[in-house]
Design an enzyme around this catalytic site. Structure first.
Site, short mmCIF file in Angstrom:
data_model
loop_
_atom_site.label_atom_id
_atom_site.label_comp_id
_atom_site.label_asym_id
_atom_site.label_seq_id
_atom_site.Cartn_x
_atom_site.Cartn_y
_atom_site.Cartn_z
N ASP A 35 0.92 -1.39 0.09
CA ASP A 35 0.01 -0.20 0.14
C ASP A 35 0.98 0.95 0.17
OD1 ASP A 35 -2.03 -1.54 0.02
OD2 ASP A 35 -3.03 -1.40 2.03
N TYR A 38 1.73 2.17 -3.63
CA TYR A 38 1.00 2.32 -4.75
C TYR A 38 1.32 4.08 -4.25
CZ TYR A 38 -3.07 3.79 -5.77
OH TYR A 38 -4.69 4.45 -6.63
N ASP A 39 0.71 4.53 -2.28
CA ASP A 39 0.46 5.70 -2.23
C ASP A 39 1.66 7.16 -2.86
OD1 ASP A 39 -1.67 4.84 -1.11
OD2 ASP A 39 -0.51 4.49 1.26
N SER A 84 -35.20 -6.40 -16.09
CA SER A 84 -35.58 -7.25 -15.15
C SER A 84 -35.80 -8.83 -15.29
CB SER A 84 -36.42 -6.61 -13.69
OG SER A 84 -37.90 -7.05 -14.30
N LEU A 85 -36.19 -9.32 -14.20
CA LEU A 85 -35.84 -11.05 -14.24
C LEU A 85 -36.68 -11.59 -13.80
CD1 LEU A 85 -32.14 -11.88 -13.18
CD2 LEU A 85 -32.87 -12.08 -16.00
N GLU A 116 -24.12 -17.04 -13.01
CA GLU A 116 -24.06 -16.34 -12.33
C GLU A 116 -24.48 -15.97 -10.86
OE1 GLU A 116 -23.86 -12.14 -14.41
OE2 GLU A 116 -23.97 -13.74 -16.62
N LYS A 118 -26.81 -13.72 -7.98
CA LYS A 118 -27.18 -12.71 -8.18
C LYS A 118 -26.67 -11.74 -7.07
CE LYS A 118 -31.78 -11.39 -9.14
NZ LYS A 118 -32.05 -10.25 -8.34
N ASP A 120 -26.64 -8.66 -4.18
CA ASP A 120 -27.23 -7.92 -3.69
C ASP A 120 -27.31 -6.74 -3.88
OD1 ASP A 120 -30.06 -7.84 -3.20
OD2 ASP A 120 -29.74 -9.56 -1.00
N ARG A 139 -30.73 2.08 -12.46
CA ARG A 139 -31.69 1.19 -13.50
C ARG A 139 -33.04 2.46 -13.24
NH1 ARG A 139 -35.55 -2.26 -12.40
NH2 ARG A 139 -36.21 -2.86 -14.22
N GLU A 176 -23.68 -4.64 -11.14
CA GLU A 176 -24.00 -4.48 -9.80
C GLU A 176 -23.58 -4.00 -8.91
OE1 GLU A 176 -27.66 -5.27 -9.70
OE2 GLU A 176 -27.68 -5.20 -7.83
N TYR A 228 -22.27 -7.10 -15.12
CA TYR A 228 -22.95 -8.44 -15.81
C TYR A 228 -23.24 -8.79 -16.70
CZ TYR A 228 -26.32 -6.53 -13.11
OH TYR A 228 -27.51 -5.45 -12.67
N LYS A 316 -33.55 -17.68 -7.18
CA LYS A 316 -33.70 -17.79 -5.33
C LYS A 316 -33.50 -18.58 -3.98
CE LYS A 316 -35.53 -13.45 -4.90
NZ LYS A 316 -34.89 -12.28 -5.44
N CYS A 413 -28.89 -12.23 38.78
CA CYS A 413 -28.48 -13.48 37.29
C CYS A 413 -29.72 -14.30 37.53
CB CYS A 413 -26.84 -14.20 38.11
SG CYS A 413 -26.87 -15.33 37.06
N CYS A 416 -28.51 -17.90 39.70
CA CYS A 416 -27.95 -17.79 40.80
C CYS A 416 -28.71 -16.92 41.30
CB CYS A 416 -26.44 -18.08 41.11
SG CYS A 416 -25.93 -17.07 40.66
N CYS A 431 -22.79 -11.59 35.54
CA CYS A 431 -22.49 -12.39 36.55
C CYS A 431 -21.73 -12.46 37.71
CB CYS A 431 -22.88 -14.03 36.50
SG CYS A 431 -23.57 -14.66 37.91
N CYS A 437 -22.16 -20.30 39.71
CA CYS A 437 -23.62 -20.72 39.56
C CYS A 437 -23.68 -21.69 38.59
CB CYS A 437 -23.46 -18.68 38.39
SG CYS A 437 -24.86 -18.96 37.52
S1 IVH Z 1 -28.84 -10.39 -15.21
C1 IVH Z 1 -32.26 -9.25 -18.26
N1 IVH Z 1 -27.18 -10.73 -13.95
O1 IVH Z 1 -30.78 -8.38 -10.47
C2 IVH Z 1 -30.42 -9.18 -17.43
N2 IVH Z 1 -28.58 -8.91 -13.18
O2 IVH Z 1 -34.38 -8.43 -11.10
C3 IVH Z 1 -31.44 -8.34 -16.16
N3 IVH Z 1 -29.03 -8.58 -10.67
O3 IVH Z 1 -31.50 -5.24 -12.14
C4 IVH Z 1 -30.16 -8.31 -14.56
N4 IVH Z 1 -26.64 -9.80 -10.19
O4 IVH Z 1 -29.96 -5.42 -10.19
C5 IVH Z 1 -28.21 -9.96 -14.22
N5 IVH Z 1 -25.55 -11.62 -12.23
C6 IVH Z 1 -26.62 -10.50 -12.05
C7 IVH Z 1 -27.06 -10.02 -11.31
C8 IVH Z 1 -28.00 -9.41 -11.48
C9 IVH Z 1 -27.68 -8.78 -9.27
C10 IVH Z 1 -29.65 -8.03 -10.18
C11 IVH Z 1 -29.89 -6.59 -11.24
C12 IVH Z 1 -31.06 -6.60 -11.95
C13 IVH Z 1 -31.93 -7.73 -10.72
C14 IVH Z 1 -32.57 -8.71 -12.31
#
Ligand code: IVH
Length: 684
Positions: A35, A38-39, A84-85, A116, A118, A120, A139, A176, A228, A316, A413, A416, A431, A437
């Site tokens: 580090d 790099y600094d 979305s999915l 992949e 998913k 959060d 988004r 993400e 992704y 999920k 406690c 005891c 305690c 005890c």
């Molecule tokens: S693909 C059509 N890949 O999940 C493809 N989404 O419900 C759509 N997310 O809004 C996205 N990890 O925020 C994709 N490896 C991943 C993901 C991913 C998280 C989230 C993303 C998207 C939501 C879809």
């Protein structure tokens, strides 16, 4: 060349080097510089840019946190919608989706997929023009998002400029932004210590961080990125999703190391199970797996419905969060007398199991949560970690909060009746009764018999409770006085189990000094410290007689631990228990004269099942040779031991090119090192 020209060249060279090292550190997780080195590069660039402000450009690595706070975010219309999915909740549902896909495009064989994690976090769109980041957006509703360019620029894993060549003139990278769990915890600990608001979970933390109007605040949050997919990709026609990920990697964009190609249903199921098994060790939160049909021609043929592609689905995992009602609070007495408030909850399904208790840690935490009996609370349970109460859902409180019972630490406690003490400046109440005890006694006995301590197989919590209640066992040495008849007289104890238990007690006499020390349950002495004490002193008597100064010489032992050890052995009762155990035949091998630790500085990871020994035994032998044994694989891992059933960690090792050995090779190595190292074979 004059001074100014020379500086311009140096600035360009420095930027190039800094970008390279940023990429190694944040994207590849494999730094080449300390580090401080790099600094030094970075500071030099800052100094030169200060001297020649005319050379400063927006994509210089120094310009991540430039912008002033915004009055509000502008909106951004996505040129291609951010979809979305659809989701599925079981392997059966996944199989139905796969069958629908195949019949829709009349496909005979097995599909190739990309799987992949998913993540959060928060979906973002990053627009690169001629390789330079020009805009970052949320988004939003999929059509229109918010311009968060200034904020995404502060995320170190987001390249301000792409690496390599061959990227389209306009490339929209989607991914993400998330907060790693370690960063989330550290942030919350610091916030709690400063009396500031803590963040509820890593997803909200990431979202809140990106929503700051002042980018300096975002810059202070530990955020990262996984890319992704490509949105807009002018003129670039990759054939598969996988090739997009590969190209991203070449361009310095961070790809999830767990992304994998699978063929057919069975391989997807393996992936789902493997990733779920490793869920707690990923270092970031996921809520499932995203599966995409890999071939773009097939994707086009499958098409989309109502903003959801037919060619992708989210598999999920069970949610790790749920809301439920707080029915009351119990106070539990731990092995060392610590009194812990425990939330009694309306049973709720979370993280794959039903829970009815969650820890509240201490009264400071209860105060911070401002918890009342009857509250609706958000609970979190990840893997084997004890469930936690994260926050009160205030909107579900009755109008008159003052009607709700408050939670107070009892004065005595619950086990005891001794007056509870909370020394000034400490968060933990205790305690003070020690082994008089019954709760502390029971906890201490459970600990003594537990797997990593004396490992008395079958001596679970219920059995210890019975033995304590019936006063058959008071001190640890009493385990070794139990008769066959006494054991058989216990509830739910058949002849066979009684035999087994008696043999297990017998077998546990043969132990190691480290286990024995750990089993004693000295405050602050965990497995690792017990191991250090055992290998430092070699003999129990030397440890018992050690002065504070001598104890402080042990690796990892500071003044607090040294004092706890002294205190423990100075106590007459404890001394008696230790003598008694030795008299009852508890023994361990004489100390080996270990003169070197050939694996010092190495970090090993063990995964999958082993046949000739348990993972804990393998770990103990590696640790005895000086290695550290870690729970997850990184670029800094020296070697991975993989047995049958190894999943994600093995994949990760292969990705990161970390050497992998099987059990046989491990045994060979251990034997060689152990033979060279014991027996007074001194290295000069
Ligand atoms: S693909 C059509 N890949 O999940 C493809 N989404 O419900 C759509 N997310 O809004 C996205 N990890 O925020 C994709 N490896 C991943 C993901 C991913 C998280 C989230 C993303 C998207 C939501 C879809």
């Amino acid at each position: 060349m004059d001074e100014r020209e020379r500086s311009a060249a140096e600035i360009a060279a420095l930027r190039e080097r800094i970008r390279y090292h940023l990429h190694r550190y944040h994207v590849l997780d494999d730094p080449e510089l300390a580090d401080s080195e790099y600094d030094a590069l970075f500071d030099r660039l800052v100094a030169l840019e200060e001297r020649y402000p005319e050379f400063v450009v927006a994509d210089s690595p120094t310009q991540r946190v430039g912008a002033e706070p915004l009055p509000a975010f502008d909106s951004v219309a996505h040129e291609l919608p951010m979809l979305s999915l659809d989701k599925c909740l079981s392997e059966d549902e996944f199989a139905e989706w796969e069958a629908r896909c195949r019949s829709r495009v009349d496909y005979e064989g097995d599909f190739e997929f990309t799987c992949e994690p998913k993540i959060d976090g928060v979906a973002v769109s990053l627009m690169y023009e001629d390789g330079v980041l020009v805009r970052g957006a949320t988004r939003g509703d999929g059509q229109t998002g918010e311009d968060i360019t200034a904020n995404v620029r502060t995320v170190s894993a987001v390249p301000l400029r792409l690496l390599g060549t061959g990227y389209p003139a306009r490339l929209e990278v989607r991914g993400e932004i998330y907060m790693p769990t370690a960063g989330f915890r550290a942030f919350n600990e610091a916030a709690a210590a400063a009396g500031e608001r803590t963040l509820v979970n890593p997803r909200n933390a990431a979202a809140g961080s990106l929503r700051q109007l002042d980018p300096k605040l975002t810059a202070g949050r530990p955020l990262s990125l996984f890319c992704y997919s490509a949105g807009l990709r002018e003129g670039w026609q990759p054939a598969t999703h996988w090739s997009v990920l590969e190209a991203f990697r070449e361009w310095g964009l961070r790809i999830n190391p767990r992304a994998a190609r699978t063929t057919g249903l069975a391989q997807c199921f393996d992936y789902f199970r493997g990733l779920l098994a490793d869920r707690d060790e990923l270092g970031y939160e996921i809520d499932g797996v995203v599966v995409k049909v890999d071939d773009f021609a097939l994707q086009d043929a499958l098409g989309s419905v109502t903003r959801k592609p037919r060619w992708a689905i989210a598999f999920k995992y069970p949610s790790e969060e749920a809301t439920t009602i707080l029915r009351g609070v119990d106070f539990q007495v731990g092995r060392t007398g610590a009194i812990t408030p425990v939330a009694k909850l309306e049973p709720v399904f979370v993280g794959g199991v039903t829970i009815s208790n969650a820890t509240l840690h201490n009264m400071d935490e209860v105060a911070r949560l401002d918890l009342r009996v009857g509250d609706t609370v958000l609970v979190h349970r990840a893997g084997d970690v004890i469930p936690q109460v994260m926050k009160v859902i205030e909107s579900r409180r009755p109008a008159d909060v003052n009607e709700m019972p408050r939670i107070a630490m009892p004065e005595h406690c619950p086990a005891c009746g001794a007056a509870i003490e909370r020394p000034e400046g400490e968060v933990v109440a205790r305690c003070p009764a020690g082994l008089t005890c019954p709760a502390q006694r029971r906890e201490r006995l459970r600990h003594f018999a537990s797997r990593l301590a004396m490992d008395i197989e079958g001596m679970g919590e219920k059995l210890v409770d019975q033995l304590v209640t019936r006063e058959l066992v008071k001190d640890p040495s009493d385990f070794y006085r139990l008769t066959r008849e006494q054991v058989e007289s216990l509830e739910r104890m058949g002849a066979k189990s009684a035999d087994n238990l008696v043999s297990a007690v017998e077998a546990s006499r043969d132990t190691t000094l480290a286990r024995f020390i750990y089993a004693l349950g000295i405050r602050e002495v965990g497995e690792t410290t017990a191991e250090s004490l055992a290998s430092h002193f070699g003999q129990l008597d030397k440890l018992r007689d050690a002065t504070l100064e001598e104890l402080a010489e042990v690796a990892d032992v500071g003044p607090v631990v040294a004092a706890r050890v002294r205190e423990f052995f100075a106590d007459e009762h404890n001394g008696g228990v230790v003598d008694d155990l030795v008299e009852r035949g508890v023994h361990w091998p004489a100390p080996e004269r270990r003169v070197s630790t050939p694996l010092a500085g190495e970090t090993w990871v063990i995964t999958g099942t082993l046949a000739a020994m348990t993972r804990n035994e393998a770990k103990a032998r590696l640790v005895a040779l000086g290695a550290k044994v870690a729970g997850s694989v990184s670029a800094r891992t020296t070697c991975v031991v993989a047995g049958p059933g190894a999943g994600g960690k093995l994949e990760q090792a292969q990705q990161l090119k970390v050497p992998v050995v099987d059990e046989k090779q491990l045994l060979g190595k251990l034997k060689r090192y152990e033979a060279n190292d014991g027996g007074g074979h001194e290295e000069s």
